[in-house]
Design a protein around this motif. Structure first.
Motif, PDB file in Angstrom:
ATOM      1  N   GLY A  13       0.792  -1.223   0.000  1.00  0.00           N
ATOM      2  CA  GLY A  13       0.000   0.000   0.000  1.00  0.00           C
ATOM      3  C   GLY A  13       0.821   1.267   0.000  1.00  0.00           C
ATOM      4  N   LEU A  14       2.147   1.128  -0.034  1.00  0.00           N
ATOM      5  CA  LEU A  14       3.048   2.282   0.009  1.00  0.00           C
ATOM      6  C   LEU A  14       3.906   2.387  -1.245  1.00  0.00           C
ATOM      7  CD1 LEU A  14       4.301   1.860   3.697  1.00  0.00           C
ATOM      8  CD2 LEU A  14       2.482   3.382   2.879  1.00  0.00           C
ATOM      9  N   GLY A  15       3.668   1.525  -2.212  1.00  0.00           N
ATOM     10  CA  GLY A  15       4.492   1.478  -3.412  1.00  0.00           C
ATOM     11  C   GLY A  15       5.457   0.317  -3.438  1.00  0.00           C
ATOM     12  N   GLY A  16       5.540  -0.418  -2.344  1.00  0.00           N
ATOM     13  CA  GLY A  16       6.402  -1.594  -2.276  1.00  0.00           C
ATOM     14  C   GLY A  16       5.583  -2.871  -2.336  1.00  0.00           C
ATOM     15  N   PHE A  17       6.266  -4.011  -2.429  1.00  0.00           N
ATOM     16  CA  PHE A  17       5.541  -5.272  -2.536  1.00  0.00           C
ATOM     17  C   PHE A  17       6.499  -6.445  -2.353  1.00  0.00           C
ATOM     18  CE2 PHE A  17       6.630  -3.733  -6.807  1.00  0.00           C
ATOM     19  CZ  PHE A  17       7.389  -4.769  -7.300  1.00  0.00           C
ATOM     20  N   ALA A  18       5.893  -7.613  -2.163  1.00  0.00           N
ATOM     21  CA  ALA A  18       6.572  -8.897  -2.308  1.00  0.00           C
ATOM     22  C   ALA A  18       5.946  -9.567  -3.510  1.00  0.00           C
ATOM     23  CB  ALA A  18       6.394  -9.757  -1.065  1.00  0.00           C
ATOM     24  N   SER A  19       6.748 -10.266  -4.318  1.00  0.00           N
ATOM     25  CA  SER A  19       6.190 -10.940  -5.489  1.00  0.00           C
ATOM     26  C   SER A  19       7.091 -12.093  -5.896  1.00  0.00           C
ATOM     27  CB  SER A  19       6.017  -9.964  -6.661  1.00  0.00           C
ATOM     28  OG  SER A  19       7.282  -9.583  -7.195  1.00  0.00           O
ATOM     29  N   GLY A  20       6.530 -12.984  -6.713  1.00  0.00           N
ATOM     30  CA  GLY A  20       7.301 -14.126  -7.189  1.00  0.00           C
ATOM     31  C   GLY A  20       6.452 -15.017  -8.061  1.00  0.00           C
ATOM     32  N   THR A  21       6.925 -16.244  -8.270  1.00  0.00           N
ATOM     33  CA  THR A  21       6.195 -17.233  -9.062  1.00  0.00           C
ATOM     34  C   THR A  21       5.708 -18.352  -8.155  1.00  0.00           C
ATOM     35  OG1 THR A  21       8.175 -18.541  -9.548  1.00  0.00           O
ATOM     36  CG2 THR A  21       7.639 -16.750 -11.078  1.00  0.00           C
ATOM     37  N   VAL A  22       4.750 -19.108  -8.653  1.00  0.00           N
ATOM     38  CA  VAL A  22       4.181 -20.193  -7.861  1.00  0.00           C
ATOM     39  C   VAL A  22       5.225 -21.256  -7.558  1.00  0.00           C
ATOM     40  CG1 VAL A  22       2.491 -22.075  -7.905  1.00  0.00           C
ATOM     41  CG2 VAL A  22       1.827 -19.773  -8.621  1.00  0.00           C
ATOM     42  N   ASP A  23       6.142 -21.542  -8.506  1.00  0.00           N
ATOM     43  CA  ASP A  23       7.149 -22.567  -8.240  1.00  0.00           C
ATOM     44  C   ASP A  23       8.364 -22.027  -7.486  1.00  0.00           C
ATOM     45  OD1 ASP A  23       8.729 -21.270 -10.118  1.00  0.00           O
ATOM     46  OD2 ASP A  23       8.860 -22.962 -11.494  1.00  0.00           O
ATOM     47  N   GLY A  24       8.365 -20.711  -7.173  1.00  0.00           N
ATOM     48  CA  GLY A  24       9.410 -20.133  -6.330  1.00  0.00           C
ATOM     49  C   GLY A  24      10.642 -19.649  -7.061  1.00  0.00           C
ATOM     50  N   ILE A  25      10.750 -19.911  -8.355  1.00  0.00           N
ATOM     51  CA  ILE A  25      11.929 -19.489  -9.115  1.00  0.00           C
ATOM     52  C   ILE A  25      11.688 -18.092  -9.676  1.00  0.00           C
ATOM     53  CG2 ILE A  25      13.367 -19.952 -11.133  1.00  0.00           C
ATOM     54  CD1 ILE A  25      12.881 -22.901 -10.708  1.00  0.00           C
ATOM     55  N   ARG A  26      12.538 -17.156  -9.305  1.00  0.00           N
ATOM     56  CA  ARG A  26      12.373 -15.786  -9.787  1.00  0.00           C
ATOM     57  C   ARG A  26      12.660 -15.728 -11.289  1.00  0.00           C
ATOM     58  NH1 ARG A  26      15.282 -15.648  -5.458  1.00  0.00           N
ATOM     59  NH2 ARG A  26      17.202 -15.144  -6.568  1.00  0.00           N
ATOM     60  N   THR A  27      11.790 -15.071 -12.026  1.00  0.00           N
ATOM     61  CA  THR A  27      11.958 -14.935 -13.472  1.00  0.00           C
ATOM     62  C   THR A  27      12.095 -13.479 -13.901  1.00  0.00           C
ATOM     63  OG1 THR A  27       9.563 -14.889 -13.846  1.00  0.00           O
ATOM     64  CG2 THR A  27      10.665 -17.053 -13.915  1.00  0.00           C
ATOM     65  N   ARG A  28      11.891 -12.551 -12.967  1.00  0.00           N
ATOM     66  CA  ARG A  28      11.987 -11.121 -13.266  1.00  0.00           C
ATOM     67  C   ARG A  28      12.867 -10.444 -12.219  1.00  0.00           C
ATOM     68  NH1 ARG A  28       7.578 -10.019 -16.722  1.00  0.00           N
ATOM     69  NH2 ARG A  28       5.864 -11.518 -16.527  1.00  0.00           N
ATOM     70  N   ARG A  29      13.456  -9.312 -12.579  1.00  0.00           N
ATOM     71  CA  ARG A  29      14.203  -8.513 -11.612  1.00  0.00           C
ATOM     72  C   ARG A  29      13.272  -7.913 -10.562  1.00  0.00           C
ATOM     73  NH1 ARG A  29      16.932  -4.236 -15.446  1.00  0.00           N
ATOM     74  NH2 ARG A  29      17.071  -6.125 -16.715  1.00  0.00           N
ATOM     75  N   TYR A  30      11.981  -7.897 -10.845  1.00  0.00           N
ATOM     76  CA  TYR A  30      10.997  -7.326  -9.926  1.00  0.00           C
ATOM     77  C   TYR A  30      10.491  -8.330  -8.899  1.00  0.00           C
ATOM     78  CZ  TYR A  30      11.221  -4.058 -13.773  1.00  0.00           C
ATOM     79  OH  TYR A  30      11.687  -3.200 -14.739  1.00  0.00           O
ATOM     80  N   HIS A  31      10.871  -9.578  -9.019  1.00  0.00           N
ATOM     81  CA  HIS A  31      10.484 -10.579  -8.032  1.00  0.00           C
ATOM     82  C   HIS A  31      11.392 -10.441  -6.809  1.00  0.00           C
ATOM     83  CE1 HIS A  31       8.594 -13.311 -11.336  1.00  0.00           C
ATOM     84  NE2 HIS A  31       7.733 -12.430 -10.866  1.00  0.00           N
ATOM     85  N   ALA A  32      10.798 -10.230  -5.658  1.00  0.00           N
ATOM     86  CA  ALA A  32      11.578 -10.057  -4.426  1.00  0.00           C
ATOM     87  C   ALA A  32      10.682 -10.314  -3.235  1.00  0.00           C
ATOM     88  CB  ALA A  32      12.172  -8.653  -4.345  1.00  0.00           C
ATOM     89  N   LEU A  33      11.294 -10.731  -2.147  1.00  0.00           N
ATOM     90  CA  LEU A  33      10.549 -10.914  -0.909  1.00  0.00           C
ATOM     91  C   LEU A  33      10.243  -9.574  -0.259  1.00  0.00           C
ATOM     92  CD1 LEU A  33       9.383 -12.891   1.172  1.00  0.00           C
ATOM     93  CD2 LEU A  33      11.640 -12.944   2.259  1.00  0.00           C
ATOM     94  N   LEU A  34      11.193  -8.632  -0.331  1.00  0.00           N
ATOM     95  CA  LEU A  34      10.989  -7.295   0.243  1.00  0.00           C
ATOM     96  C   LEU A  34      11.478  -6.262  -0.755  1.00  0.00           C
ATOM     97  CD1 LEU A  34      10.203  -5.513   2.705  1.00  0.00           C
ATOM     98  CD2 LEU A  34      12.600  -5.697   3.437  1.00  0.00           C
ATOM     99  N   LEU A  35      10.531  -5.624  -1.443  1.00  0.00           N
ATOM    100  CA  LEU A  35      10.831  -4.528  -2.356  1.00  0.00           C
ATOM    101  C   LEU A  35      10.091  -3.316  -1.815  1.00  0.00           C
ATOM    102  CD1 LEU A  35      11.099  -4.782  -6.194  1.00  0.00           C
ATOM    103  CD2 LEU A  35      10.156  -2.744  -5.093  1.00  0.00           C
ATOM    104  N   SER A  36      10.852  -2.301  -1.414  1.00  0.00           N
ATOM    105  CA  SER A  36      10.293  -1.231  -0.600  1.00  0.00           C
ATOM    106  C   SER A  36      10.425   0.135  -1.261  1.00  0.00           C
ATOM    107  CB  SER A  36      11.008  -1.199   0.759  1.00  0.00           C
ATOM    108  OG  SER A  36      10.554  -0.124   1.544  1.00  0.00           O
ATOM    109  N   ALA A  37       9.418   0.975  -1.066  1.00  0.00           N
ATOM    110  CA  ALA A  37       9.468   2.371  -1.502  1.00  0.00           C
ATOM    111  C   ALA A  37      10.083   3.211  -0.394  1.00  0.00           C
ATOM    112  CB  ALA A  37       8.065   2.876  -1.823  1.00  0.00           C
ATOM    113  N   ALA A  38      10.895   4.184  -0.788  1.00  0.00           N
ATOM    114  CA  ALA A  38      11.553   5.068   0.167  1.00  0.00           C
ATOM    115  C   ALA A  38      11.612   6.471  -0.423  1.00  0.00           C
ATOM    116  CB  ALA A  38      12.968   4.573   0.482  1.00  0.00           C
ATOM    117  N   PRO A  39      11.722   7.526   0.411  1.00  0.00           N
ATOM    118  CA  PRO A  39      11.817   8.884  -0.124  1.00  0.00           C
ATOM    119  C   PRO A  39      12.975   9.006  -1.097  1.00  0.00           C
ATOM    120  CG  PRO A  39      11.477   8.939   2.238  1.00  0.00           C
ATOM    121  CD  PRO A  39      11.732   7.498   1.872  1.00  0.00           C
ATOM    122  N   GLY A  40      12.755   9.682  -2.233  1.00  0.00           N
ATOM    123  CA  GLY A  40      13.786   9.851  -3.252  1.00  0.00           C
ATOM    124  C   GLY A  40      14.085  11.320  -3.497  1.00  0.00           C
ATOM    125  N   THR A  41      15.156  11.599  -4.228  1.00  0.00           N
ATOM    126  CA  THR A  41      15.549  12.974  -4.496  1.00  0.00           C
ATOM    127  C   THR A  41      15.107  13.434  -5.873  1.00  0.00           C
ATOM    128  OG1 THR A  41      17.677  12.188  -5.316  1.00  0.00           O
ATOM    129  CG2 THR A  41      17.557  12.822  -3.007  1.00  0.00           C
TER     130      THR A  41
END
Length: 249
Positions: A13-41
């Motif tokens: 709900g803040l711009g971050g997420f966890a994502s992946g595939t059903v078989d657990g093998i990451r196929t994208r650079r966007y697949h991650a357990l903790l992908l977080s939004a933070a203040p940027g410049t």
């Protein structure tokens, strides 16, 4: 549809997420357990892949070791080949996998759940191993989990470098890593024990990125491993990006 093509996502709900595939093998650079939004410049926020995934295995009382995660490495190698595959997956109310362990797939069950916390950069993972006859904890079973870290921009890939900091701060059930100054600290809250053992994992292969003609190889860093006694009950690993919500853990 093949399991490696089916995907799940848990937004915070803040711009971050966890994502992946059903078989657990990451196929994208966007697949991650903790992908977080933070203040940027340069924008309203920046997003960082902090915990890309985990390596996990069971160690049974018999001495048998069973991998319960798999990775795809270049060139087109899935390892370990003998890893336990989940026999079921559900995505409601959150992603949940069930493995059959031992005796031809019938002696015990291992349930793995990933829950994203709405309104905070926090993701919880739980593992519960029970006997299939009475649902009691699987005695003598240990779970060993290695977090795989990067600390890179959402759209980038990560590679071995001397600047990555493996240092771990904390003790007991609370640990923190800060791979790079420019990214949030990673906080881990757990009921397992931690052993510091830094190592690089090289050449993860992301097939969807390769299909798009982009950089599809990545190196990830693991600072150490957590060990859990599954006979004592559920194993829990909560990971968070440093923020007011995470600092309250």
């Amino acid at each position: 549809m093949p399991a490696h093509s089916r995907e799940w996502l848990e937004p915070d709900g803040l711009g971050g997420f966890a994502s992946g595939t059903v078989d657990g093998i990451r196929t994208r650079r966007y697949h991650a357990l903790l992908l977080s939004a933070a203040p940027g410049t340069t924008a309203s926020f920046a997003r960082y892949a902090l915990v890309n995934g985990v390596e996990a295995r069971l160690e049974l009382a018999s001495g048998e070791r069973i991998a319960i995660t798999r990775q795809r490495y270049a060139p087109d190698v899935v390892a370990p080949p003998e890893a336990s595959l989940p026999i079921s997956f559900t995505r409601v109310p959150w992603p949940r996998w069930v493995h059959h362990i031992g005796d031809g797939g019938g002696a015990a069950e291992l349930a793995v759940e990933i829950v994203g916390v709405h309104g905070a950069p926090v993701v919880a993972v739980t593992w519960r191993a029970t006997t299939r006859t009475d649902g009691s904890p699987l005695q003598g079973a240990r779970l060993v989990v290695r977090p795989l870290l990067s600390g890179r921009d959402l759209h980038s890939t990560h590679h071995v470098n001397d600047a990555f900091r493996f240092d771990a701060d904390g003790g007991g059930g609370l640990w923190m890593w800060h791979p790079y100054d420019a990214v949030p600290r990673i906080v881990a809250l757990t009921n397992g024990s931690y052993r510091h053992d830094p190592v690089w994992y090289r050449d993860f292969q992301y097939d969807e990125e390769r299909a798009r003609g982009l950089d599809y190889l990545e190196d990830l860093a693991s600072p150490g491993e957590f060990t859990f006694d599954l006979g004592a009950g559920e194993a829990m690993l909560l990971v968070a990006a440093a923020s007011p919500a995470a600092d309250e853990l």
